[in-house]
Motif scaffolding. Sequence first.
Motif, PDB file in Angstrom:
ATOM      1  N   HIS A   3     -15.639   9.901  23.380  1.00 18.30           N
ATOM      2  CA  HIS A   3     -16.128  10.919  24.335  1.00 18.30           C
ATOM      3  C   HIS A   3     -16.252  10.341  25.751  1.00 18.30           C
ATOM      4  CE1 HIS A   3     -19.847   8.895  23.196  1.00 18.30           C
ATOM      5  NE2 HIS A   3     -19.807   9.426  21.997  1.00 18.30           N
ATOM      6  N   VAL A   4     -15.107  10.079  26.363  1.00 15.34           N
ATOM      7  CA  VAL A   4     -15.059   9.284  27.594  1.00 15.34           C
ATOM      8  C   VAL A   4     -15.903   9.810  28.741  1.00 15.34           C
ATOM      9  CG1 VAL A   4     -12.859   8.107  27.298  1.00 15.34           C
ATOM     10  CG2 VAL A   4     -12.887  10.443  28.203  1.00 15.34           C
ATOM     11  N   ASP A   5     -16.164  11.111  28.726  1.00 15.61           N
ATOM     12  CA  ASP A   5     -16.857  11.699  29.884  1.00 15.61           C
ATOM     13  C   ASP A   5     -18.350  11.851  29.652  1.00 15.61           C
ATOM     14  OD1 ASP A   5     -16.177  13.452  27.813  1.00 15.61           O
ATOM     15  OD2 ASP A   5     -16.534  15.180  29.099  1.00 15.61           O
ATOM     16  N   ARG A   6     -18.844  11.404  28.500  1.00 12.10           N
ATOM     17  CA  ARG A   6     -20.216  11.735  28.142  1.00 12.10           C
ATOM     18  C   ARG A   6     -21.158  10.538  28.225  1.00 12.10           C
ATOM     19  NH1 ARG A   6     -21.612  17.099  27.990  1.00 12.10           N
ATOM     20  NH2 ARG A   6     -19.638  18.182  27.705  1.00 12.10           N
ATOM     21  N   ILE A  39     -12.269  12.869  23.657  1.00 12.89           N
ATOM     22  CA  ILE A  39     -13.187  13.659  24.476  1.00 12.89           C
ATOM     23  C   ILE A  39     -14.210  14.339  23.568  1.00 12.89           C
ATOM     24  CG2 ILE A  39     -11.635  13.975  26.431  1.00 12.89           C
ATOM     25  CD1 ILE A  39     -10.972  16.751  25.331  1.00 12.89           C
ATOM     26  N   ALA A  40     -15.329  14.712  24.173  1.00 13.26           N
ATOM     27  CA  ALA A  40     -16.439  15.303  23.417  1.00 13.26           C
ATOM     28  C   ALA A  40     -16.065  16.706  22.948  1.00 13.26           C
ATOM     29  CB  ALA A  40     -17.677  15.356  24.310  1.00 13.26           C
ATOM     30  N   PRO A  41     -16.778  17.217  21.933  1.00 12.43           N
ATOM     31  CA  PRO A  41     -16.472  18.565  21.413  1.00 12.43           C
ATOM     32  C   PRO A  41     -16.554  19.653  22.476  1.00 12.43           C
ATOM     33  CG  PRO A  41     -17.957  17.418  19.911  1.00 12.43           C
ATOM     34  CD  PRO A  41     -17.822  16.548  21.136  1.00 12.43           C
ATOM     35  N   SER A  83      -9.133  21.224  30.893  1.00 10.43           N
ATOM     36  CA  SER A  83      -8.983  21.433  32.340  1.00 10.43           C
ATOM     37  C   SER A  83     -10.075  20.699  33.114  1.00 10.43           C
ATOM     38  CB  SER A  83      -8.970  22.923  32.667  1.00 10.43           C
ATOM     39  OG  SER A  83     -10.118  23.540  32.141  1.00 10.43           O
ATOM     40  N   ASP A  84     -11.302  20.717  32.575  1.00 11.33           N
ATOM     41  CA  ASP A  84     -12.385  20.003  33.258  1.00 11.33           C
ATOM     42  C   ASP A  84     -12.138  18.495  33.274  1.00 11.33           C
ATOM     43  OD1 ASP A  84     -13.689  22.314  33.726  1.00 11.33           O
ATOM     44  OD2 ASP A  84     -15.285  22.020  32.250  1.00 11.33           O
ATOM     45  N   VAL A  85     -11.648  18.002  32.146  1.00 12.88           N
ATOM     46  CA  VAL A  85     -11.475  16.558  32.054  1.00 12.88           C
ATOM     47  C   VAL A  85     -10.338  16.103  32.974  1.00 12.88           C
ATOM     48  CG1 VAL A  85      -9.854  16.204  30.116  1.00 12.88           C
ATOM     49  CG2 VAL A  85     -11.812  14.715  30.363  1.00 12.88           C
ATOM     50  N   ARG A 124      -9.749  14.921  20.101  1.00 12.60           N
ATOM     51  CA  ARG A 124     -11.079  15.529  20.118  1.00 12.60           C
ATOM     52  C   ARG A 124     -11.671  15.346  18.725  1.00 12.60           C
ATOM     53  NH1 ARG A 124     -13.052  19.295  23.442  1.00 12.60           N
ATOM     54  NH2 ARG A 124     -11.106  20.287  24.024  1.00 12.60           N
ATOM     55  N   GLY A 125     -12.889  14.838  18.667  1.00 13.53           N
ATOM     56  CA  GLY A 125     -13.568  14.668  17.383  1.00 13.53           C
ATOM     57  C   GLY A 125     -14.850  15.461  17.386  1.00 13.53           C
ATOM     58  N   SER A 126     -15.403  15.679  16.203  1.00  8.99           N
ATOM     59  CA  SER A 126     -16.621  16.500  16.121  1.00  8.99           C
ATOM     60  C   SER A 126     -17.865  15.717  16.517  1.00  8.99           C
ATOM     61  CB  SER A 126     -16.795  17.037  14.702  1.00  8.99           C
ATOM     62  OG  SER A 126     -17.149  15.981  13.822  1.00  8.99           O
ATOM     63  N   ASP A 127     -17.819  14.374  16.401  1.00 14.98           N
ATOM     64  CA  ASP A 127     -19.027  13.556  16.599  1.00 14.98           C
ATOM     65  C   ASP A 127     -20.158  14.119  15.745  1.00 14.98           C
ATOM     66  OD1 ASP A 127     -20.691  11.579  17.531  1.00 14.98           O
ATOM     67  OD2 ASP A 127     -20.720  12.255  19.616  1.00 14.98           O
TER      68      ASP A 127
END
Lengths: 110, 252
Positions: B154-157, B180-182, B187-189, B203-206
């Motif tokens: 989740h690179v942005d979190r 990336i986070a769920p 587009s945001d990333v 994308r993973g559920s974490d």
Amino acid sequence: MNTKTVVAKVALEVLVAVDLAREVRGGYCSDLLSDVLAHAKSGDLWITHQRHLNVIAVGKLRDVAGVVFARGLCPSQDVISRAVAERMNLFLSTEPAFEVAGRLHRALHP
Amino acid sequence: MRWWRADLHIHSILSPCASLDMSPRRIVAEARRAGLDLIAVCDHNAAENGRYVRRLAAGTPVVLMGMGIQTAEEVEILAYFADEEDSLLLETELQNSLPDVPCTPELFGDQVVVNEEGEIARRVERLLLSPVDLTLSEVVRRVGELGGLAIPAHVDRVPGGLLAMLGLFPEGDWPWVVEIAPWTSLSDVYEAWPGLRGRPILRGSDAHYPEEIGRAWTDLYLAAPTLDELRAAFRGRDGRAIQPGPELKERQ
């Protein structure tokens, strides 16, 4: 206040001194580099525990007056070499970040 | 080749922050419910429950060995292995380098290894949420030496996301692939981190609770759901492809 005076008042160990005449306008404390990129100001002395090489790039992008590694967390040689190459003042303090920030605040706002 | 649905970021009961309901048996049941073909259990600095999940799943779904490593910079790295022994060797190395901070269950939650019978095999005493005594580059190198794949979670979190913690990509070709986070939209990333364009994104559920398994996923176009195929897909070899599923609408 110039960096040289700040170094004396806060009792910082100098790791890399490229411009000790630089004006220190304020301070910023964060270990989260995305936060520093968004909020540190030009001329801040940045106090951190983060020792990744990206500290130098982030400090340059925000035009900070220098970086202080708190609590004796000395960065590795590649960070120091990069600071020399990128002309970034680097300092070390054996004190915790709270104490460093307190001293800096007292120096800048007596 | 065909599409396989993967959720490569699931926590088990061995992560102190995860639900006590995340036993290997429950994880397998929920992964089947969610129609997943490929999963990985990525506990904080721990891999052990992955092997019990793998035995119970017996190929449905396929289970990669996994781990979520907290580097000295407090960046979270997902490490994937085909081989149990490689992942367990790394687990031992990492846990030996953790600070001697005990896990107080009332504060952090339980850290329990549960076998395929649902019995407690052991409790891990040291707090697994602590960072290991290896830097990011050392972790990436060690995972590679052991034949694994290292991908920033989740690179942005915050906490733990590479770009959140370190602001910028590190120098060099790693990471070629990011998770990336769920809740993060593509587009945001791309807007926040233009450097991610052109890189494969997972994308993973974490998931920390059973119902969260499969809430976010990645579709993989592969010949087989294996680590080698995943590695080939990262390079887009011979038509292999990676398609992250849609983001969750509300952050939970």
